[in-house]
Design a protein around this motif. Structure first.
Motif, PDB file in Angstrom:
ATOM      1  N   ARG A 166      33.011  42.769  34.558  1.00 40.25           N
ATOM      2  CA  ARG A 166      34.002  42.680  35.589  1.00 40.25           C
ATOM      3  C   ARG A 166      35.311  43.741  35.510  1.00 40.25           C
ATOM      4  O   ARG A 166      35.673  44.188  34.377  1.00 40.25           O
ATOM      5  CB  ARG A 166      34.694  41.347  35.672  1.00 40.25           C
ATOM      6  CG  ARG A 166      33.848  40.202  35.349  1.00 40.25           C
ATOM      7  CD  ARG A 166      32.626  40.282  36.780  1.00 40.25           C
ATOM      8  NE  ARG A 166      31.686  39.512  36.239  1.00 40.25           N
ATOM      9  CZ  ARG A 166      30.996  38.597  36.991  1.00 40.25           C
ATOM     10  NH1 ARG A 166      31.423  38.108  38.097  1.00 40.25           N
ATOM     11  NH2 ARG A 166      29.868  38.131  36.586  1.00 40.25           N
ATOM     12  N   GLU A 167      35.524  44.224  36.525  1.00 39.95           N
ATOM     13  CA  GLU A 167      36.934  45.274  36.396  1.00 39.95           C
ATOM     14  C   GLU A 167      38.019  44.454  36.557  1.00 39.95           C
ATOM     15  O   GLU A 167      38.104  43.081  37.001  1.00 39.95           O
ATOM     16  CB  GLU A 167      36.865  45.992  37.718  1.00 39.95           C
ATOM     17  CG  GLU A 167      37.984  46.999  38.148  1.00 39.95           C
ATOM     18  CD  GLU A 167      37.894  47.679  39.289  1.00 39.95           C
ATOM     19  OE1 GLU A 167      39.070  47.676  39.968  1.00 39.95           O
ATOM     20  OE2 GLU A 167      36.912  48.257  39.583  1.00 39.95           O
ATOM     21  N   HIS A 218      42.301  44.225  36.563  1.00 39.18           N
ATOM     22  CA  HIS A 218      43.500  44.792  36.913  1.00 39.18           C
ATOM     23  C   HIS A 218      44.550  43.669  35.865  1.00 39.18           C
ATOM     24  O   HIS A 218      44.858  42.490  36.213  1.00 39.18           O
ATOM     25  CB  HIS A 218      43.786  44.740  38.124  1.00 39.18           C
ATOM     26  CG  HIS A 218      42.883  45.185  38.926  1.00 39.18           C
ATOM     27  ND1 HIS A 218      43.265  46.463  39.907  1.00 39.18           N
ATOM     28  CD2 HIS A 218      41.553  45.439  39.196  1.00 39.18           C
ATOM     29  CE1 HIS A 218      42.391  47.038  40.439  1.00 39.18           C
ATOM     30  NE2 HIS A 218      41.167  46.308  40.128  1.00 39.18           N
ATOM     31  N   PRO A 248      42.369  42.386  44.046  1.00 34.91           N
ATOM     32  CA  PRO A 248      40.826  41.711  44.073  1.00 34.91           C
ATOM     33  C   PRO A 248      41.205  40.327  44.446  1.00 34.91           C
ATOM     34  O   PRO A 248      41.899  39.862  44.742  1.00 34.91           O
ATOM     35  CB  PRO A 248      41.007  41.694  42.189  1.00 34.91           C
ATOM     36  CG  PRO A 248      41.897  42.641  41.906  1.00 34.91           C
ATOM     37  CD  PRO A 248      43.080  42.711  42.823  1.00 34.91           C
ATOM     38  N   ARG A 261      43.465  33.751  48.536  1.00 37.36           N
ATOM     39  CA  ARG A 261      42.561  34.006  47.530  1.00 37.36           C
ATOM     40  C   ARG A 261      42.807  33.118  46.513  1.00 37.36           C
ATOM     41  O   ARG A 261      43.713  32.196  46.000  1.00 37.36           O
ATOM     42  CB  ARG A 261      42.622  35.467  46.998  1.00 37.36           C
ATOM     43  CG  ARG A 261      42.273  36.412  48.271  1.00 37.36           C
ATOM     44  CD  ARG A 261      42.519  37.972  48.054  1.00 37.36           C
ATOM     45  NE  ARG A 261      42.214  38.762  49.038  1.00 37.36           N
ATOM     46  CZ  ARG A 261      42.533  40.074  49.109  1.00 37.36           C
ATOM     47  NH1 ARG A 261      43.030  40.430  48.401  1.00 37.36           N
ATOM     48  NH2 ARG A 261      42.283  40.750  50.298  1.00 37.36           N
ATOM     49  N   ARG A 269      35.869  41.631  40.635  1.00 37.27           N
ATOM     50  CA  ARG A 269      37.248  42.292  40.164  1.00 37.27           C
ATOM     51  C   ARG A 269      38.029  41.026  39.972  1.00 37.27           C
ATOM     52  O   ARG A 269      38.152  40.230  40.777  1.00 37.27           O
ATOM     53  CB  ARG A 269      37.826  43.364  41.271  1.00 37.27           C
ATOM     54  CG  ARG A 269      36.990  44.504  41.495  1.00 37.27           C
ATOM     55  CD  ARG A 269      37.692  45.640  42.416  1.00 37.27           C
ATOM     56  NE  ARG A 269      38.388  45.036  43.639  1.00 37.27           N
ATOM     57  CZ  ARG A 269      39.314  45.345  44.300  1.00 37.27           C
ATOM     58  NH1 ARG A 269      40.219  46.180  43.728  1.00 37.27           N
ATOM     59  NH2 ARG A 269      39.756  44.746  45.215  1.00 37.27           N
ATOM     60  N   VAL A 270      38.981  41.047  38.855  1.00 33.72           N
ATOM     61  CA  VAL A 270      39.963  39.997  38.629  1.00 33.72           C
ATOM     62  C   VAL A 270      41.122  40.651  38.175  1.00 33.72           C
ATOM     63  O   VAL A 270      41.428  41.461  37.373  1.00 33.72           O
ATOM     64  CB  VAL A 270      39.156  39.169  37.466  1.00 33.72           C
ATOM     65  CG1 VAL A 270      40.241  38.145  37.298  1.00 33.72           C
ATOM     66  CG2 VAL A 270      37.817  38.572  37.827  1.00 33.72           C
ATOM     67  N   THR A 271      42.412  39.931  38.712  1.00 27.58           N
ATOM     68  CA  THR A 271      43.624  40.385  38.159  1.00 27.58           C
ATOM     69  C   THR A 271      43.956  39.335  37.251  1.00 27.58           C
ATOM     70  O   THR A 271      43.907  38.278  37.347  1.00 27.58           O
ATOM     71  CB  THR A 271      44.440  40.076  39.513  1.00 27.58           C
ATOM     72  OG1 THR A 271      44.225  41.004  40.396  1.00 27.58           O
ATOM     73  CG2 THR A 271      46.182  40.646  38.837  1.00 27.58           C
ATOM     74  N   PRO A 325      33.710  36.779  40.990  1.00 20.76           N
ATOM     75  CA  PRO A 325      34.040  38.217  41.487  1.00 20.76           C
ATOM     76  C   PRO A 325      33.969  39.230  40.769  1.00 20.76           C
ATOM     77  O   PRO A 325      33.797  39.162  39.340  1.00 20.76           O
ATOM     78  CB  PRO A 325      35.704  37.513  41.543  1.00 20.76           C
ATOM     79  CG  PRO A 325      35.966  36.689  40.427  1.00 20.76           C
ATOM     80  CD  PRO A 325      34.676  35.849  40.610  1.00 20.76           C
TER      81      PRO A 325
END
Length: 209
Positions: free
Chosen positions: A32-33, A35, A95, A132, A6-8, A4
């Motif tokens: 990676r972005e 959050h 994400p 997800r 983006r990852v939380t 991914p």
């Protein structure tokens, strides 16, 4: 790019703040972005277990973590526990993957029953309802039947339970090696490249019988 974009990442109040910090650093290095959310209990644990003391306010924390990890501007986005307008609060904005590390047994219970009393719990609830990837990394010993029942329930709902139980077959020499073992397993699950731990059998040459 595999895995991914983006990852939380959420950190809650179990022991093992080093796992969350190391994962954050690895995600940043892999561009990676992230959050990011952290509970008050996790901030207390972090101050106890590490030399990192986070600012209280999300904006100041975002600046601190960006400098701490060398993140690009905007790569780390920090949210408060009641920031219900954050992307992670909705299936249309969150994400595709979320990791809670460390995951306290209280957070485990709240996610299992869909409490959504704060943004971390809501973000996990979104991950479950949207089917997800949700990775939960509990660190507790021993586990009670309540803990085990919550883990089984969450596993049946699609979450992946990764206890913070480092292996020793890589012959660790330092505490950092043990931390890297668990973080490497998380990155493998996310399909994000890592060079901290070879996958089992990667260097096996084979022996004829």
């Amino acid at each position: 790019m595999s895995g991914p974009a983006r990852v939380t990442l959420a950190m809650t109040g179990a022991s093992g703040a080093q796992y969350g910090l190391r994962l954050l650093d690895c995600l940043v290095q892999e561009e990676r972005e992230v959050h990011f959310m952290i509970s008050k209990a996790a901030q207390l644990v972090m101050a106890t277990e590490t030399d990192v003391t986070l600012p209280a306010k999300p904006q100041a924390m975002q600046i601190f973590l960006s400098e701490y990890t060398g993140a690009a501007p905007g790569q780390i986005r920090v949210y408060g526990k009641e920031d219900w307008m954050a992307p992670v609060a909705s299936g249309s904005g969150a994400p595709g993957a979320m990791v809670v590390v460390p995951c306290s047994t209280g957070t485990l219970s709240a996610i299992a029953c869909g409490a959504c009393n704060n943004l971390i719990e809501r973000a996990a609830d979104v991950a479950l309802k949207e089917r997800r990837q949700l990775i939960l990394v509990p660190r507790e010993a021993p586990y009670s039947s309540i803990h085990l029942e919550n883990m089984l329930k969450l596993s049946n709902l699609g979450a992946v339970i990764v206890p913070a139980s480092p292996g020793f077959y890589h012959q660790p020499q330092t505490i950092d090696d043990l931390v890297d073992f668990v973080v490497a397993r998380i990155l493998n699950l996310l399909d994000i490249p890592q060079d901290m731990l070879p996958r089992w059998g990667e260097h096996h040459l084979g022996v004829d019988e």
